[in-house]
Enzyme design. Structure first.
Site, short mmCIF file in Angstrom:
data_model
loop_
_atom_site.label_atom_id
_atom_site.label_comp_id
_atom_site.label_asym_id
_atom_site.label_seq_id
_atom_site.Cartn_x
_atom_site.Cartn_y
_atom_site.Cartn_z
N LYS A 170 -1.43 8.62 13.34
CA LYS A 170 -1.05 9.97 12.15
C LYS A 170 -2.36 10.57 12.31
O LYS A 170 -2.15 12.29 12.37
CB LYS A 170 -0.72 9.89 10.62
CG LYS A 170 0.53 8.96 10.94
CD LYS A 170 1.26 7.99 10.08
CE LYS A 170 0.68 7.55 9.36
NZ LYS A 170 -0.10 5.86 9.39
N ARG A 224 5.57 8.03 1.58
CA ARG A 224 5.79 6.76 1.66
C ARG A 224 7.28 5.72 1.26
O ARG A 224 6.96 4.45 1.79
CB ARG A 224 4.59 6.36 1.94
CG ARG A 224 3.94 4.85 2.55
CD ARG A 224 2.23 5.70 3.39
NE ARG A 224 2.03 4.97 3.16
CZ ARG A 224 0.43 4.77 4.02
NH1 ARG A 224 0.27 6.17 3.70
NH2 ARG A 224 -0.15 4.13 3.43
N ARG A 266 -10.98 0.57 15.20
CA ARG A 266 -11.06 1.64 14.30
C ARG A 266 -12.55 1.78 13.42
O ARG A 266 -12.91 0.97 12.71
CB ARG A 266 -9.73 2.05 13.48
CG ARG A 266 -10.69 2.97 12.86
CD ARG A 266 -9.07 3.68 11.87
NE ARG A 266 -8.75 3.15 10.79
CZ ARG A 266 -7.87 3.15 9.81
NH1 ARG A 266 -7.17 4.32 10.77
NH2 ARG A 266 -6.57 2.39 9.76
N ARG A 323 -12.97 0.58 8.28
CA ARG A 323 -12.88 0.56 7.27
C ARG A 323 -11.87 -0.94 6.22
O ARG A 323 -11.31 -1.79 6.98
CB ARG A 323 -11.30 1.61 6.79
CG ARG A 323 -11.07 2.77 6.69
CD ARG A 323 -9.96 3.17 6.55
NE ARG A 323 -8.85 3.04 6.66
CZ ARG A 323 -7.72 3.82 6.38
NH1 ARG A 323 -8.14 4.74 7.20
NH2 ARG A 323 -6.45 3.34 6.43
N ARG A 358 -0.59 -4.61 4.87
CA ARG A 358 -0.51 -2.51 4.96
C ARG A 358 1.09 -3.13 6.12
O ARG A 358 2.10 -1.97 5.31
CB ARG A 358 -1.77 -1.95 5.69
CG ARG A 358 -2.29 -2.09 4.83
CD ARG A 358 -3.59 -1.67 5.17
NE ARG A 358 -3.09 -0.32 5.83
CZ ARG A 358 -4.38 -0.11 7.08
NH1 ARG A 358 -5.06 -0.57 6.96
NH2 ARG A 358 -4.12 1.46 7.50
#
Ligand code: AP5
Length: 222
Positions: free
Chosen positions: A13, A88, A127, A160, A171
């Site tokens: 996203k 969300r 990431r 992260r 998550r």
């Protein structure tokens, strides 16, 4: 142009939003980036939300709704915005709708970035982010020009903390339980489009541009 980007953690996203921002000249309102910046600043809000982000839990609806509605009322959002990570939950979506009615505004497009579980895991584990400007890279798929350094400001890239495997599991579970119901909510409203998030970013961007094609003029992608 007011766009909502929906999709699981790691679907891309933020990466897609960063490209659309340039094309549409509207700001990206990334709820996670806003919360992380508050944590870095050590604000009251940052101290309140840190435990949620660390554990992969969602921040309570009343907190995030206040933060995001006040953000989208700022002057730089007058021509539109891209909501990345908000809403969300169903109560968040309903609160957003109520605010939009008050503002005599509306969402023009909901883009759902769908991606398979193994793609998501591989994206999150690779990431790397810039702690200064929030630019996002991937060690294999979208690497920086100089390994470990941000292309924009040369800062040292980091992982992260919530990309650790146990937090990712939480998550993803929260996504399935609390966010997936939004797909039906927005599919019922119209202006809802599914994009194949398993593709590489150029292909996804092209898919998004096709959807946008009826609304904004095409750009030269060379
Ligand atoms: P947030 O920061 O919003 O995290 P997220 O939704 O889990 O999304 P991500 O940022 O992990 O993924 P993304 O889809 O943006 O993927 P990206 O583009 O980076 O939220 C963090 C936390 O904040 C939440 O857990 C919660 O605590 C709190 N929070 C935030 N919003 C909230 C809300 N509304 N309510 C309550 N709490 C909230 O891409 C991932 C990787 O893949 C990158 O390495 C990228 O380079 C790579 N990549 C991207 N696209 C491609 C592609 N097409 N091909 C190959 N690689 C790709």
């Amino acid at each position: 142009m007011r766009i909502i980007l929906l999709g699981p953690p790691g679907a891309g996203k933020g990466t897609l939003a960063a490209r659309l921002v340039e094309h549409l000249s509207v700001p990206q309102l990334a709820s996670g980036d806003i919360l992380r910046s508050q944590i870095r600043q050590g604000s009251d809000l940052g101290r309140t939300v840190q435990q949620y982000l660390d554990s992969g839990a969602l921040v309570p609806d009343e907190i995030i709704v206040k933060v995001m509605i006040s953000r989208l009322c700022q002057p730089d959002c007058s021509a539109g915005y891209i909501l990345d990570g908000f809403p969300r939950t169903l109560p968040q979506a309903q609160a957003l709708d109520a605010s939009l009615v008050e503002l005599e505004s509306q969402i023009d497009l909901v883009l759902y970035l769908d991606a398979d579980a193994e793609v998501i895991i591989s994206r999150l584990s690779g990431r790397r982010v810039c702690p200064v400007c929030n630019a996002t890279y991937h060690v294999d798929n979208i690497p920086p020009a100089v390994p470990g350094k941000c292309d924009r400001d040369g800062a040292e890239l980091i992982s992260r903390p919530d990309d650790a495997p146990d937090v990712v599991r939480t998550r993803l579970e929260n996504y399935r339980r609390l966010t997936q119901p939004l797909l039906d909510y927005y599919a019922g409203v119209g202006r809802f489009h599914r994009l194949d998030g398993n593709k590489d970013i150029s292909e996804i961007y092209q898919q998004a541009l096709q959807v946008l094609g009826g609304v904004v003029s095409p750009v030269d992608e060379s």
